[in-house]
Design an enzyme around this catalytic site. Structure first.
Site, PDB file in Angstrom:
ATOM      1  CD1 TRP A 102      -1.772  -2.296   2.027  1.00 47.22           C
ATOM      2  CD2 TRP A 102      -2.668  -1.533   0.075  1.00 47.22           C
ATOM      3  NE1 TRP A 102      -2.549  -3.191   1.409  1.00 47.22           N
ATOM      4  CE2 TRP A 102      -3.219  -2.876   0.311  1.00 47.22           C
ATOM      5  CE3 TRP A 102      -3.029  -0.904  -1.198  1.00 47.22           C
ATOM      6  CZ2 TRP A 102      -4.095  -3.467  -0.593  1.00 47.22           C
ATOM      7  CZ3 TRP A 102      -4.271  -1.672  -2.040  1.00 47.22           C
ATOM      8  CH2 TRP A 102      -4.510  -2.823  -1.624  1.00 47.22           C
ATOM      9  CG  ASP A 169      -3.659   3.554   3.930  1.00 47.37           C
ATOM     10  OD1 ASP A 169      -4.666   3.452   4.404  1.00 47.37           O
ATOM     11  OD2 ASP A 169      -3.292   3.051   2.859  1.00 47.37           O
ATOM     12  CE  LYS A 193      -9.294  -2.737   3.673  1.00 50.59           C
ATOM     13  NZ  LYS A 193      -9.104  -3.966   3.268  1.00 50.59           N
TER      14      LYS A 193
HETATM   15  N1  PMP Z   1      -4.716   0.912   2.090  1.00 51.38           N
HETATM   16  C1  PMP Z   1      -4.700  -0.144   2.678  1.00 51.38           C
HETATM   17  C2  PMP Z   1      -3.940  -0.307   3.900  1.00 51.38           C
HETATM   18  C3  PMP Z   1      -5.631  -1.065   2.167  1.00 51.38           C
HETATM   19  O1  PMP Z   1      -5.704  -2.465   2.917  1.00 51.38           O
HETATM   20  C4  PMP Z   1      -6.258  -0.848   0.876  1.00 51.38           C
HETATM   21  C5  PMP Z   1      -7.192  -2.127   0.429  1.00 51.38           C
HETATM   22  N2  PMP Z   1      -7.332  -3.318   0.765  1.00 51.38           N
HETATM   23  C6  PMP Z   1      -6.218   0.305   0.178  1.00 51.38           C
HETATM   24  C7  PMP Z   1      -5.280   1.209   0.917  1.00 51.38           C
HETATM   25  C8  PMP Z   1      -6.880   0.543  -1.164  1.00 51.38           C
HETATM   26  O2  PMP Z   1      -8.398   0.785  -0.683  1.00 51.38           O
HETATM   27  P1  PMP Z   1      -9.188   0.951  -2.064  1.00 51.38           P
HETATM   28  O3  PMP Z   1      -9.332  -0.592  -2.562  1.00 51.38           O
HETATM   29  O4  PMP Z   1     -10.589   1.394  -1.218  1.00 51.38           O
HETATM   30  O5  PMP Z   1      -8.575   2.001  -2.973  1.00 51.38           O
END
Ligand code: PMP
Length: 356
Positions: A102, A169, A193
């Site tokens: 991420w 994040d 989540k």
């Molecule tokens: N950051 C983290 C820590 C994640 O776990 C995720 C998705 N699993 C994201 C960002 C990306 O999220 P999105 O699919 O809503 O863009």
């Protein structure tokens, strides 16, 4: 219809009372005489939902009214570029701490806008821990980190201390524990989540950081524009925001973050204890940095992993397969994941180990 124990990393298990309430209101909400998805984003009813949701987010996060709360579209990934677009110009730099997937995506986006300094990384260790050796460039506009790595199952136990605003994040661990967030200038959260349904991102932005953001960028991307428009610059994702509002209510009913943290710690303790008791399991994340949301571990080989997943079905345990980059097993248990599901998983872990 029976619901199984869903260990999906996201979209993840939502609170059952919320699902029930919303399914009743879906066709016709008693105060609206129409469906909640037919609600105008300009209506008094909806504007009240936004105001309440903003206040609840700040209260649950333990933050004051020096933060603005936004509900935006594009998921957490959209904030990967909106953050540098607002705060990082060419000739300027930002420090990023790399804890895997991420943050890598966020780094790639930030490089479009300015210079990225890698302030720390645990890549050489397969992202099994949170980097401890951090070197922040003092000229950084902000310091970016990901509080919980959903894929590797690592989580910060405390955040770096710095006078530069942190950007975090918190997609996979927002409001899962009581922790001081006041050093964060921006907190970004994908909803799927702990907050609701996919596609929505909740952004908390501190006033001093907001004051530095750009308005000469596309309106949908500008935090100051979105603050001025109260997240209704365009047609807001009314259903997603309504859903998050209901999840926040549910959190309050549980006793807030303190009570939820207690439950979360009880759930993971049962599972980590079972993993540590049997040598057939190799936990992926280092003990000191283990996540209380995503538990990752490996079995000796692919055959045993397949047998574990197959056997889990008889216990109504689903979506336990690990991410392709780590393999093995991942059990994601966010705030709404039931205690009973953790008990069943712990029981199954013990039984599988004894038989194998
Ligand atoms: N950051 C983290 C820590 C994640 O776990 C995720 C998705 N699993 C994201 C960002 C990306 O999220 P999105 O699919 O809503 O863009």
């Amino acid at each position: 219809m029976k619901r199984k124990y869903n260990f999906s990393p996201g979209p993840a298990t939502m609170p059952e009372p919320v699902l029930k309430k919303i399914s009743e209101e879906f066709f016709c909400h008693p105060d609206l005489d129409s469906s909640i998805v037919e609600l105008s984003h300009r209506s008094k009813f909806f504007l009240n939902i936004i105001e309440e949701a903003k206040a609840k987010v700040l209260k649950l996060a333990g933050l004051g009214n020096n933060y603005q709360v936004l509900f935006l579209q594009g998921g957490a990934s959209a904030e990967f570029f909106r953050v540098p677009m607002n705060l990082l110009q060419s000739g300027k730099k930002a420090s990023y701490i790399n804890t895997g997937a991420w943050t890598k995506k966020a780094i790639k986006e930030a490089k479009i806008f300015g210079e990225v300094i890698i302030a720390g990384t645990s890549e050489d260790a397969g992202f099994k821990h949170i980097p401890k050796d951090i070197h922040i460039d003092p000229a950084s506009q902000y310091v970016y980190l990901c509080s919980n790595n959903t894929i590797f199952g690592t989580q910060y136990q405390s955040y770096p201390s710095t006078n530069i605003p942190l950007v975090g994040d918190f997609t996979s661990d927002f409001l899962c524990r009581e922790i001081d967030l006041s050093n964060f200038g921006i907190i970004l959260v994908g909803a799927q989540k702990n907050l609701g349904i996919a596609g929505l991102s909740t952004v908390l932005i501190r006033d001093d950081v907001l004051a530095k953001c750009r308005e000469d960028i596309p309106s949908m991307c500008s935090y100051p524009v979105q603050v001025k428009e109260n997240s209704t610059y365009n047609t807001s994702p009314v259903f997603a925001i309504y859903f998050t509002h209901a999840v926040l209510n549910w959190m309050e009913e549980q006793g807030g973050v303190k009570a939820i943290e207690k439950q979360n710690r009880e759930k993971v303790a049962m599972v980590y204890d079972a993993l540590d008791r049997h040598s057939i399991y190799t936990p992926y994340a280092e003990k000191t940095d283990r996540s209380i949301m995503n538990i990752t571990f490996n079995l000796p080989d692919d055959e045993k992993t397949a047998a574990f997943l197959k056997g889990a079905e008889a216990y109504d345990l689903m979506n336990l397969k690990g991410h392709r980059s780590v393999g093995g097993i991942r059990a994601s248990m966010y705030n709404a994941f039931p205690m009973e599901g953790a008990q069943v998983l712990a029981k199954y872990l013990n039984e599988f180990a004894e038989k194998n």
